[in-house]
Motif scaffolding. Structure first.
Motif, PDB file in Angstrom:
ATOM      1  N   ARG A  75       0.909  -1.342  -0.040  1.00  0.00           N
ATOM      2  CA  ARG A  75      -0.131   0.067   0.039  1.00  0.00           C
ATOM      3  C   ARG A  75       0.842   1.277  -0.016  1.00  0.00           C
ATOM      4  O   ARG A  75       1.823   1.183   0.808  1.00  0.00           O
ATOM      5  CB  ARG A  75      -1.004  -0.123   1.183  1.00  0.00           C
ATOM      6  CG  ARG A  75      -1.876   1.243   1.172  1.00  0.00           C
ATOM      7  CD  ARG A  75      -3.067   0.964   2.323  1.00  0.00           C
ATOM      8  NE  ARG A  75      -2.437   1.575   3.391  1.00  0.00           N
ATOM      9  CZ  ARG A  75      -2.191   0.906   4.713  1.00  0.00           C
ATOM     10  NH1 ARG A  75      -2.302  -0.606   4.553  1.00  0.00           N
ATOM     11  NH2 ARG A  75      -1.825   1.401   5.692  1.00  0.00           N
ATOM     12  N   ALA A  77       1.590   5.193   0.158  1.00  0.00           N
ATOM     13  CA  ALA A  77       1.371   6.559   0.759  1.00  0.00           C
ATOM     14  C   ALA A  77       1.891   7.823  -0.193  1.00  0.00           C
ATOM     15  O   ALA A  77       3.054   7.771  -0.032  1.00  0.00           O
ATOM     16  CB  ALA A  77       1.490   6.622   2.194  1.00  0.00           C
ATOM     17  N   GLU A  85       2.068  12.564   7.582  1.00  0.00           N
ATOM     18  CA  GLU A  85       2.229  11.311   7.043  1.00  0.00           C
ATOM     19  C   GLU A  85       2.576  10.563   8.402  1.00  0.00           C
ATOM     20  O   GLU A  85       3.727  10.964   9.110  1.00  0.00           O
ATOM     21  CB  GLU A  85       3.009  11.095   5.910  1.00  0.00           C
ATOM     22  CG  GLU A  85       3.448   9.730   5.653  1.00  0.00           C
ATOM     23  CD  GLU A  85       4.755   9.734   4.375  1.00  0.00           C
ATOM     24  OE1 GLU A  85       4.800   8.855   3.812  1.00  0.00           O
ATOM     25  OE2 GLU A  85       5.242  10.890   4.037  1.00  0.00           O
ATOM     26  N   LYS A 122      -3.767   3.090  11.286  1.00  0.00           N
ATOM     27  CA  LYS A 122      -3.619   4.224  10.169  1.00  0.00           C
ATOM     28  C   LYS A 122      -2.025   3.982   9.766  1.00  0.00           C
ATOM     29  O   LYS A 122      -1.573   5.118   9.210  1.00  0.00           O
ATOM     30  CB  LYS A 122      -3.812   5.533  11.164  1.00  0.00           C
ATOM     31  CG  LYS A 122      -5.119   5.770  11.329  1.00  0.00           C
ATOM     32  CD  LYS A 122      -6.078   6.138  10.088  1.00  0.00           C
ATOM     33  CE  LYS A 122      -7.406   6.549  10.494  1.00  0.00           C
ATOM     34  NZ  LYS A 122      -7.960   6.925   9.140  1.00  0.00           N
ATOM     35  N   ASN A 124       1.387   4.037   7.837  1.00  0.00           N
ATOM     36  CA  ASN A 124       1.562   4.542   6.368  1.00  0.00           C
ATOM     37  C   ASN A 124       0.230   5.265   5.899  1.00  0.00           C
ATOM     38  O   ASN A 124      -0.198   4.741   4.613  1.00  0.00           O
ATOM     39  CB  ASN A 124       1.870   3.250   5.812  1.00  0.00           C
ATOM     40  CG  ASN A 124       2.731   3.573   4.447  1.00  0.00           C
ATOM     41  OD1 ASN A 124       3.526   4.550   4.397  1.00  0.00           O
ATOM     42  ND2 ASN A 124       2.404   3.064   3.036  1.00  0.00           N
ATOM     43  N   SER A 125      -0.166   6.184   6.671  1.00  0.00           N
ATOM     44  CA  SER A 125      -1.274   6.855   5.896  1.00  0.00           C
ATOM     45  C   SER A 125      -1.089   8.421   6.167  1.00  0.00           C
ATOM     46  O   SER A 125      -0.332   8.889   6.983  1.00  0.00           O
ATOM     47  CB  SER A 125      -2.677   6.625   6.708  1.00  0.00           C
ATOM     48  OG  SER A 125      -2.766   6.969   8.049  1.00  0.00           O
TER      49      SER A 125
END
Length: 318
Positions: A75, A77, A85, A122, A124-125
């Protein structure tokens, strides 16, 4: 950065191109703040690096310039200036970044032990919404004051930062409570900043603070109850500022002049309050080392004399 990641040049660059970068670290006890400027590069925190390192902190990145792409468990980011981040150092990741300037906050995992599942969800968002924007403003305000922070300030700053991060990550059902908590944290910081900016002003009173902050007297007293009351807090900060002035060899003012400059109506009142606060008289304070200890700065010039960044990372939260 070697304890955390492997850094590589882009494919179109060679070692002859060099790698001009700045890395300035500030140790706030329960949190590290890093101001970093670097050219384009890729980075990798491999599974092997993870096995050889006990560092598993959370970190938050606030880019000033440049863009980045980071992959965790397939995923990605994508981050850009003005966006926050959040990522865990307890998992492998890889990514790349263009030439950039960024602010990093490193926080120990134990600081969020009561909200571990919320942070894990949450990982790596990119944080977004009103709470995230407030957190960005707060982080910016900390950065501009780094050189003036004292040891007394640091635990409160770490606690406030933790509260704001949790508020940003709270699920919608908890937004009302989170908003109230965030509002109180932000208001306390505004109030403390107002006091610090007006220590030498004769009009620094609870009434003037209420007008400047737009709050009632009862709300103001509630905010400062953990600090022993608003009047006690104002006097403590004034005494601390007076001690700094007394301890400064370059400040030739008489004791009574310093007392008056920080709002004390008489030398006798100042002497009693000073002696009660510090355990010795203002005259003895003239030869005493300045009390406020600034947040320690480690730059290239002082690197050999100071603890390494790796030691700071390993000691964080211990």
């Amino acid at each position: 950065m070697a304890p955390l990641i492997e850094v590589r040049l882009p494919d179109d660059k060679s070692l002859n191109d060099g790698f001009p970068a700045d890395h300035t670290a500030w140790n706030l006890g329960g949190m590290l703040i890093v101001q970093q400027r670097a050219p384009a590069h890729s980075y990798l925190r491999s599974a092997a690096k993870l096995r050889s390192s006990s560092i598993d902190h959370w970190y938050i990145v606030l880019p000033r310039t440049g863009r980045s792409w980071t992959e965790v468990d397939r995923r990605v980011a994508e981050n850009q200036p003005g966006k926050l981040e959040i990522r865990s150092l307890g998992y492998p990741f890889r990514g790349r970044v263009t030439a950039s300037e960024s602010l990093f906050l490193y926080l120990p995992r134990d600081l969020f032990s009561d909200a571990a599942s919320t942070l894990e969800a949450k990982n790596n968002s990119i944080l977004s919404g009103n709470f995230a924007n407030i957190l960005v403003d707060y982080v910016n305000s900390i950065e501009v004051r780094l050189r003036s922070l004292t040891a007394e300030d640091l635990p409160r700053i770490v606690h406030a930062t933790r509260s704001m991060i949790i508020a940003c990550l709270a699920p919608p059902a908890q937004h009302s409570a989170a908003a109230e908590q965030l509002s109180s944290v932000a208001l306390v910081e505004r109030a403390r900043r107002y006091v610090q900016d007006n220590l030498d002003a004769a009009h620094l009173t609870p009434d003037s603070m209420c007008r400047a902050l737009g709050v009632s007297r009862s709300r103001l007293y509630q905010l400062f109850e953990p600090s022993g009351g608003v009047l006690h807090y104002i006097q403590s900060r004034r005494l601390l500022a007076a001690h700094v002035a007394l301890s400064d060899p370059a400040d030739s003012r008489r004791i009574v002049e310093i007392a008056e400059a920080f709002g004390f109506s008489s030398a006798a009142n100042f002497s009693r309050a000073f002696s009660k606060e510090f355990g010795y008289s203002p005259r003895e304070g003239r030869s005493t080392v300045v009390l406020p200890r600034p947040a320690q700065l480690v730059s290239r010039a002082g690197y050999e004399e100071a603890s390494s960044f790796e030691r700071w990372l390993k000691a964080l939260g211990s």
